[in-house]
Structures are given as structure tokens and as C-alpha cells.
Design a protein around this motif. Structure first.
Motif, PDB file in Angstrom:
ATOM      1  N   ASN A  34       0.842  -1.189   0.000  1.00 59.95           N
ATOM      2  CA  ASN A  34       0.000   0.000   0.000  1.00 59.95           C
ATOM      3  C   ASN A  34       0.885   1.249   0.000  1.00 59.95           C
ATOM      4  O   ASN A  34       1.694   1.443   0.903  1.00 59.95           O
ATOM      5  CB  ASN A  34      -0.904  -0.022   1.238  1.00 59.95           C
ATOM      6  N   GLU A  35       0.716   2.098  -0.998  1.00 55.57           N
ATOM      7  CA  GLU A  35       1.559   3.290  -1.146  1.00 55.57           C
ATOM      8  C   GLU A  35       1.336   4.285  -0.008  1.00 55.57           C
ATOM      9  O   GLU A  35       2.272   4.950   0.435  1.00 55.57           O
ATOM     10  CB  GLU A  35       1.292   3.964  -2.493  1.00 55.57           C
ATOM     11  N   PHE A  36       0.096   4.400   0.468  1.00 54.46           N
ATOM     12  CA  PHE A  36      -0.193   5.335   1.555  1.00 54.46           C
ATOM     13  C   PHE A  36       0.537   4.922   2.827  1.00 54.46           C
ATOM     14  O   PHE A  36       1.181   5.742   3.485  1.00 54.46           O
ATOM     15  CB  PHE A  36      -1.708   5.412   1.802  1.00 54.46           C
ATOM     16  N   ILE A  37       0.466   3.656   3.180  1.00 55.57           N
ATOM     17  CA  ILE A  37       1.136   3.169   4.385  1.00 55.57           C
ATOM     18  C   ILE A  37       2.651   3.286   4.238  1.00 55.57           C
ATOM     19  O   ILE A  37       3.346   3.659   5.188  1.00 55.57           O
ATOM     20  CB  ILE A  37       0.708   1.725   4.701  1.00 55.57           C
ATOM     21  N   LYS A  38       3.168   3.025   3.054  1.00 55.72           N
ATOM     22  CA  LYS A  38       4.594   3.163   2.818  1.00 55.72           C
ATOM     23  C   LYS A  38       5.039   4.614   2.978  1.00 55.72           C
ATOM     24  O   LYS A  38       6.098   4.886   3.563  1.00 55.72           O
ATOM     25  CB  LYS A  38       4.960   2.644   1.427  1.00 55.72           C
ATOM     26  N   SER A  39       4.238   5.547   2.503  1.00 55.76           N
ATOM     27  CA  SER A  39       4.611   6.957   2.631  1.00 55.76           C
ATOM     28  C   SER A  39       4.505   7.420   4.085  1.00 55.76           C
ATOM     29  O   SER A  39       5.331   8.205   4.546  1.00 55.76           O
ATOM     30  CB  SER A  39       3.738   7.842   1.732  1.00 55.76           C
ATOM     31  N   LEU A  41       5.009   5.518   6.745  1.00 53.02           N
ATOM     32  CA  LEU A  41       6.169   4.947   7.423  1.00 53.02           C
ATOM     33  C   LEU A  41       7.466   5.637   7.008  1.00 53.02           C
ATOM     34  O   LEU A  41       8.404   5.719   7.802  1.00 53.02           O
ATOM     35  CB  LEU A  41       6.252   3.444   7.139  1.00 53.02           C
ATOM     36  N   TYR A  42       7.522   6.154   5.795  1.00 57.37           N
ATOM     37  CA  TYR A  42       8.717   6.849   5.341  1.00 57.37           C
ATOM     38  C   TYR A  42       8.864   8.198   6.041  1.00 57.37           C
ATOM     39  O   TYR A  42       9.960   8.577   6.474  1.00 57.37           O
ATOM     40  CB  TYR A  42       8.673   7.041   3.824  1.00 57.37           C
ATOM     41  N   TYR A  43       7.754   8.953   6.155  1.00 65.61           N
ATOM     42  CA  TYR A  43       7.821  10.307   6.706  1.00 65.61           C
ATOM     43  C   TYR A  43       7.677  10.358   8.224  1.00 65.61           C
ATOM     44  O   TYR A  43       7.866  11.407   8.825  1.00 65.61           O
ATOM     45  CB  TYR A  43       6.756  11.204   6.067  1.00 65.61           C
ATOM     46  N   LEU A  44       7.348   9.283   8.857  1.00 64.80           N
ATOM     47  CA  LEU A  44       7.137   9.268  10.303  1.00 64.80           C
ATOM     48  C   LEU A  44       8.364   9.708  11.110  1.00 64.80           C
ATOM     49  O   LEU A  44       8.235  10.535  12.016  1.00 64.80           O
ATOM     50  CB  LEU A  44       6.659   7.887  10.747  1.00 64.80           C
ATOM     51  N   PRO A  45       9.576   9.239  10.815  1.00 65.08           N
ATOM     52  CA  PRO A  45      10.728   9.713  11.596  1.00 65.08           C
ATOM     53  C   PRO A  45      10.959  11.217  11.465  1.00 65.08           C
ATOM     54  O   PRO A  45      11.312  11.884  12.441  1.00 65.08           O
ATOM     55  CB  PRO A  45      11.911   8.934  11.023  1.00 65.08           C
ATOM     56  N   PHE A  46      10.751  11.774  10.274  1.00 61.23           N
ATOM     57  CA  PHE A  46      10.924  13.210  10.086  1.00 61.23           C
ATOM     58  C   PHE A  46       9.887  13.994  10.882  1.00 61.23           C
ATOM     59  O   PHE A  46      10.182  15.040  11.461  1.00 61.23           O
ATOM     60  CB  PHE A  46      10.827  13.573   8.599  1.00 61.23           C
ATOM     61  N   THR A  47       8.675  13.482  10.926  1.00 61.24           N
ATOM     62  CA  THR A  47       7.614  14.145  11.667  1.00 61.24           C
ATOM     63  C   THR A  47       7.890  14.134  13.160  1.00 61.24           C
ATOM     64  O   THR A  47       7.734  15.157  13.843  1.00 61.24           O
ATOM     65  CB  THR A  47       6.263  13.446  11.381  1.00 61.24           C
ATOM     66  N   VAL A  48       8.316  13.005  13.672  1.00 64.64           N
ATOM     67  CA  VAL A  48       8.619  12.905  15.105  1.00 64.64           C
ATOM     68  C   VAL A  48       9.784  13.814  15.461  1.00 64.64           C
ATOM     69  O   VAL A  48       9.752  14.519  16.481  1.00 64.64           O
ATOM     70  CB  VAL A  48       8.906  11.438  15.490  1.00 64.64           C
ATOM     71  N   LEU A  49      10.818  13.841  14.639  1.00 61.61           N
ATOM     72  CA  LEU A  49      11.960  14.701  14.897  1.00 61.61           C
ATOM     73  C   LEU A  49      11.555  16.175  14.878  1.00 61.61           C
ATOM     74  O   LEU A  49      11.995  16.964  15.717  1.00 61.61           O
ATOM     75  CB  LEU A  49      13.058  14.441  13.864  1.00 61.61           C
ATOM     76  N   THR A  50      10.699  16.554  13.952  1.00 60.70           N
ATOM     77  CA  THR A  50      10.232  17.934  13.874  1.00 60.70           C
ATOM     78  C   THR A  50       9.423  18.315  15.100  1.00 60.70           C
ATOM     79  O   THR A  50       9.601  19.405  15.657  1.00 60.70           O
ATOM     80  CB  THR A  50       9.392  18.140  12.606  1.00 60.70           C
ATOM     81  N   THR A  51       8.528  17.435  15.537  1.00 65.53           N
ATOM     82  CA  THR A  51       7.706  17.760  16.701  1.00 65.53           C
ATOM     83  C   THR A  51       8.526  17.833  17.981  1.00 65.53           C
ATOM     84  O   THR A  51       8.134  18.520  18.927  1.00 65.53           O
ATOM     85  CB  THR A  51       6.573  16.742  16.897  1.00 65.53           C
TER      86      THR A  51
END
Length: 103
Positions: A34-39, A41-51
Motif C-alpha cells: 500500500n503506497e499510503f502506508i509506505k509513505s 512509514l517513510y515520513y514518520l521519523p521526520f515528523t517525530v523529529l520535527t515535533t
């Protein structure tokens, strides 16, 4: 807090961390297509680091104005220069100059 409470809290944190890492490995056995789930999971570390980084960047100095100037310089330089050392140096200089000039 006594030692008994401390070790109870420590055990709860260890179990929580362990479960968060092991449960996905046990539940997801096949490749994710699933492309949505893959995206996500890809952007999750960047989001956590930003927050985690953004609030700290605003309260790192005594004045929020100088912190905002440094953050603005860091964001602009990060898009244009893309070298972490140079971006950090420029934003530190911007904060220093703002503190010297205005405060």
C-alpha cells in the motif's frame, strides 16, 4: 520516590518500548504494498523529529524573538544551502546578533 516505585515505572517503560517494537514485527509478515502506508512509514521519523525539535528551538534562548529569528534563518538556509554545519552556524550567528542588537 522509593526504589520499588522506580523499578515498577522502569519495567512499565521497558515493556511499552519493547511491545511497540516487537508487535509490528509479529503482526506484519509480508511486504507492504500500500503506497499510503509506505509513505506514512517513510515520513514518520521526520515528523517525530520535527515535533521534538520545533518547541525546543523556540525556547532555547531567553527571548522568543531571537529564537524565532534563528529558527527562521535555519529554515531558509536549510532549503537553500542544505549543509547542516553551515545552517547551524548561520542560525547561531543570527541569534547572537539579534541578542546583541535588541536585548
Amino acid at each position: 520516590m522509593n526504589n520499588k516505585e522506580y523499578f515498577i515505572y522502569l519495567l512499565i517503560m521497558v515493556l511499552t518500548t519493547y511491545l511497540l517494537r516487537v508487535v509490528p514485527l509479529l503482526l506484519i509478515r509480508k511486504k507492504i504494498n500500500n503506497e499510503f502506508i509506505k509513505s506514512v512509514l517513510y515520513y514518520l521519523p521526520f515528523t517525530v523529529l520535527t515535533t521534538m525539535t520545533f518547541p525546543a528551538a523556540l525556547y532555547v534562548t531567553d527571548h522568543i524573538a531571537s529564537a524565532f529569528v534563528g529558527l527562521a534563518f535555519a529554515i531558509i538556509c536549510a532549503f537553500k544551502i542544505k549543509n547542516l554545519t553551515v545552517v547551524a552556524l548561520i542560525s547561531c550567528i543570527a541569534v547572537l546578533l539579534t541578542e546583541i542588537i535588541f536585548f
